[in-house]
Design a protein around this motif. Structure first.
Motif, PDB file in Angstrom:
ATOM      1  N   MET A   1      50.975  28.446  33.726  1.00  0.00           N
ATOM      2  CA  MET A   1      49.737  27.832  34.148  1.00  0.00           C
ATOM      3  C   MET A   1      49.150  28.648  35.289  1.00  0.00           C
ATOM      4  SD  MET A   1      49.487  23.755  34.794  1.00  0.00           S
ATOM      5  CE  MET A   1      48.002  23.386  35.637  1.00  0.00           C
ATOM      6  N   GLU A   2      47.927  29.027  35.139  1.00  0.00           N
ATOM      7  CA  GLU A   2      47.291  29.815  36.176  1.00  0.00           C
ATOM      8  C   GLU A   2      47.035  28.948  37.407  1.00  0.00           C
ATOM      9  OE1 GLU A   2      43.929  32.094  34.833  1.00  0.00           O
ATOM     10  OE2 GLU A   2      44.759  32.115  32.811  1.00  0.00           O
ATOM     11  N   ASN A   3      46.967  29.588  38.553  1.00  0.00           N
ATOM     12  CA  ASN A   3      46.659  28.945  39.831  1.00  0.00           C
ATOM     13  C   ASN A   3      47.808  28.128  40.406  1.00  0.00           C
ATOM     14  OD1 ASN A   3      44.079  30.022  39.539  1.00  0.00           O
ATOM     15  ND2 ASN A   3      43.285  28.166  38.621  1.00  0.00           N
ATOM     16  N   VAL A   4      48.914  28.005  39.712  1.00  0.00           N
ATOM     17  CA  VAL A   4      50.076  27.308  40.263  1.00  0.00           C
ATOM     18  C   VAL A   4      51.101  28.362  40.650  1.00  0.00           C
ATOM     19  CG1 VAL A   4      51.928  25.667  39.815  1.00  0.00           C
ATOM     20  CG2 VAL A   4      49.672  25.267  38.834  1.00  0.00           C
ATOM     21  N   PRO A   5      51.430  28.439  41.935  1.00  0.00           N
ATOM     22  CA  PRO A   5      52.439  29.423  42.337  1.00  0.00           C
ATOM     23  C   PRO A   5      53.769  29.180  41.610  1.00  0.00           C
ATOM     24  CG  PRO A   5      51.339  28.477  44.248  1.00  0.00           C
ATOM     25  CD  PRO A   5      50.914  27.675  43.055  1.00  0.00           C
ATOM     26  N   ALA A   6      54.460  30.241  41.324  1.00  0.00           N
ATOM     27  CA  ALA A   6      55.727  30.140  40.597  1.00  0.00           C
ATOM     28  C   ALA A   6      56.685  29.171  41.265  1.00  0.00           C
ATOM     29  CB  ALA A   6      56.365  31.521  40.470  1.00  0.00           C
ATOM     30  N   THR A   7      56.773  29.206  42.575  1.00  0.00           N
ATOM     31  CA  THR A   7      57.732  28.330  43.260  1.00  0.00           C
ATOM     32  C   THR A   7      57.418  26.854  43.035  1.00  0.00           C
ATOM     33  OG1 THR A   7      56.441  28.561  45.291  1.00  0.00           O
ATOM     34  CG2 THR A   7      58.368  29.987  45.049  1.00  0.00           C
ATOM     35  N   LEU A   8      56.134  26.503  43.032  1.00  0.00           N
ATOM     36  CA  LEU A   8      55.758  25.104  42.792  1.00  0.00           C
ATOM     37  C   LEU A   8      55.986  24.712  41.336  1.00  0.00           C
ATOM     38  CD1 LEU A   8      52.490  24.721  44.903  1.00  0.00           C
ATOM     39  CD2 LEU A   8      54.790  23.939  45.442  1.00  0.00           C
ATOM     40  N   TRP A   9      55.652  25.604  40.417  1.00  0.00           N
ATOM     41  CA  TRP A   9      55.866  25.340  38.998  1.00  0.00           C
ATOM     42  C   TRP A   9      57.346  25.103  38.734  1.00  0.00           C
ATOM     43  CZ3 TRP A   9      58.400  26.638  34.617  1.00  0.00           C
ATOM     44  CH2 TRP A   9      57.822  26.326  33.397  1.00  0.00           C
ATOM     45  N   ILE A  10      58.185  25.981  39.274  1.00  0.00           N
ATOM     46  CA  ILE A  10      59.638  25.875  39.082  1.00  0.00           C
ATOM     47  C   ILE A  10      60.164  24.580  39.681  1.00  0.00           C
ATOM     48  CG2 ILE A  10      61.843  26.913  39.773  1.00  0.00           C
ATOM     49  CD1 ILE A  10      60.324  29.678  39.439  1.00  0.00           C
ATOM     50  N   ALA A  11      59.714  24.227  40.871  1.00  0.00           N
ATOM     51  CA  ALA A  11      60.168  22.987  41.510  1.00  0.00           C
ATOM     52  C   ALA A  11      59.758  21.765  40.690  1.00  0.00           C
ATOM     53  CB  ALA A  11      59.617  22.895  42.927  1.00  0.00           C
ATOM     54  N   ALA A  12      58.531  21.755  40.200  1.00  0.00           N
ATOM     55  CA  ALA A  12      58.059  20.615  39.412  1.00  0.00           C
ATOM     56  C   ALA A  12      58.799  20.522  38.086  1.00  0.00           C
ATOM     57  CB  ALA A  12      56.551  20.724  39.182  1.00  0.00           C
ATOM     58  N   CYS A  13      59.051  21.655  37.477  1.00  0.00           N
ATOM     59  CA  CYS A  13      59.788  21.680  36.220  1.00  0.00           C
ATOM     60  C   CYS A  13      61.229  21.197  36.440  1.00  0.00           C
ATOM     61  CB  CYS A  13      59.767  23.086  35.641  1.00  0.00           C
ATOM     62  SG  CYS A  13      60.510  23.228  34.013  1.00  0.00           S
ATOM     63  N   ALA A  14      61.860  21.667  37.498  1.00  0.00           N
ATOM     64  CA  ALA A  14      63.223  21.242  37.812  1.00  0.00           C
ATOM     65  C   ALA A  14      63.273  19.744  38.068  1.00  0.00           C
ATOM     66  CB  ALA A  14      63.750  22.013  39.020  1.00  0.00           C
ATOM     67  N   HIS A  15      62.266  19.222  38.727  1.00  0.00           N
ATOM     68  CA  HIS A  15      62.203  17.768  38.980  1.00  0.00           C
ATOM     69  C   HIS A  15      62.150  17.002  37.662  1.00  0.00           C
ATOM     70  CE1 HIS A  15      61.269  14.012  40.940  1.00  0.00           C
ATOM     71  NE2 HIS A  15      60.241  13.876  40.110  1.00  0.00           N
ATOM     72  N   ARG A  16      61.340  17.484  36.733  1.00  0.00           N
ATOM     73  CA  ARG A  16      61.247  16.814  35.422  1.00  0.00           C
ATOM     74  C   ARG A  16      62.562  16.918  34.674  1.00  0.00           C
ATOM     75  NH1 ARG A  16      62.018  14.273  31.942  1.00  0.00           N
ATOM     76  NH2 ARG A  16      60.756  13.713  30.146  1.00  0.00           N
ATOM     77  N   LEU A  17      63.229  18.063  34.752  1.00  0.00           N
ATOM     78  CA  LEU A  17      64.533  18.209  34.109  1.00  0.00           C
ATOM     79  C   LEU A  17      65.550  17.246  34.716  1.00  0.00           C
ATOM     80  CD1 LEU A  17      64.729  22.102  33.845  1.00  0.00           C
ATOM     81  CD2 LEU A  17      64.329  20.483  31.963  1.00  0.00           C
ATOM     82  N   GLN A  18      65.458  17.035  36.020  1.00  0.00           N
ATOM     83  CA  GLN A  18      66.397  16.126  36.688  1.00  0.00           C
ATOM     84  C   GLN A  18      66.203  14.683  36.224  1.00  0.00           C
ATOM     85  OE1 GLN A  18      66.336  15.977  40.995  1.00  0.00           O
ATOM     86  NE2 GLN A  18      68.560  15.796  40.970  1.00  0.00           N
ATOM     87  N   GLN A  19      64.995  14.333  35.818  1.00  0.00           N
ATOM     88  CA  GLN A  19      64.769  12.987  35.285  1.00  0.00           C
ATOM     89  C   GLN A  19      65.557  12.783  33.994  1.00  0.00           C
ATOM     90  OE1 GLN A  19      60.501  12.877  34.983  1.00  0.00           O
ATOM     91  NE2 GLN A  19      60.248  12.271  37.111  1.00  0.00           N
ATOM     92  N   GLN A  20      65.816  13.860  33.270  1.00  0.00           N
ATOM     93  CA  GLN A  20      66.615  13.781  32.039  1.00  0.00           C
ATOM     94  C   GLN A  20      68.104  13.880  32.352  1.00  0.00           C
ATOM     95  OE1 GLN A  20      65.523  13.333  28.899  1.00  0.00           O
ATOM     96  NE2 GLN A  20      67.541  13.501  27.979  1.00  0.00           N
ATOM     97  N   TRP A  21      68.461  14.748  33.293  1.00  0.00           N
ATOM     98  CA  TRP A  21      69.862  15.021  33.611  1.00  0.00           C
ATOM     99  C   TRP A  21      70.134  14.676  35.073  1.00  0.00           C
ATOM    100  CZ3 TRP A  21      68.727  20.292  31.151  1.00  0.00           C
ATOM    101  CH2 TRP A  21      68.943  20.233  29.774  1.00  0.00           C
ATOM    102  N   HIS A  22      70.416  13.416  35.327  1.00  0.00           N
ATOM    103  CA  HIS A  22      70.618  12.925  36.698  1.00  0.00           C
ATOM    104  C   HIS A  22      71.850  13.525  37.377  1.00  0.00           C
ATOM    105  CE1 HIS A  22      67.641   9.894  35.707  1.00  0.00           C
ATOM    106  NE2 HIS A  22      68.342   9.594  34.636  1.00  0.00           N
ATOM    107  N   THR A  23      72.845  13.881  36.588  1.00  0.00           N
ATOM    108  CA  THR A  23      74.110  14.313  37.178  1.00  0.00           C
ATOM    109  C   THR A  23      74.232  15.826  37.358  1.00  0.00           C
ATOM    110  OG1 THR A  23      75.155  14.353  35.005  1.00  0.00           O
ATOM    111  CG2 THR A  23      75.326  12.293  36.267  1.00  0.00           C
ATOM    112  N   VAL A  24      73.253  16.574  36.873  1.00  0.00           N
ATOM    113  CA  VAL A  24      73.306  18.041  36.994  1.00  0.00           C
ATOM    114  C   VAL A  24      72.834  18.439  38.396  1.00  0.00           C
ATOM    115  CG1 VAL A  24      72.415  20.216  36.091  1.00  0.00           C
ATOM    116  CG2 VAL A  24      72.936  18.328  34.530  1.00  0.00           C
TER     117      VAL A  24
END
Length: 61
Positions: A1-24
């Motif tokens: 996605m343009e205009n979203v810094p990589a660090t923010l994109w990665i953090a948001a994606c990791a947050h969404r993954l954590q909603q699926q995998w609470h124990t990871v």
């Protein structure tokens, strides 16, 4: 996605993954999100949509 810094994109994606995998470990999920960022198709999506798209085969199983 343009205009979203990589660090923010990665953090948001990791947050969404954590909603699926609470124990990871969150740092492991950041590593996964970083790998997803390297995929141009996923990178073009909003981070939560990219996570859902990547998780689709797992959630359908």
């Amino acid at each position: 996605m343009e205009n979203v810094p990589a660090t923010l994109w990665i953090a948001a994606c990791a947050h969404r993954l954590q909603q699926q995998w609470h124990t990871v470990d969150p740092l492991d999920l950041e590593d996964v999100a970083r790998d997803l960022w390297r995929d141009e198709r996923l990178q073009a999506m909003p981070p939560d949509e990219a996570a859902v798209d990547w998780l689709r085969p797992i959630t359908l199983a």
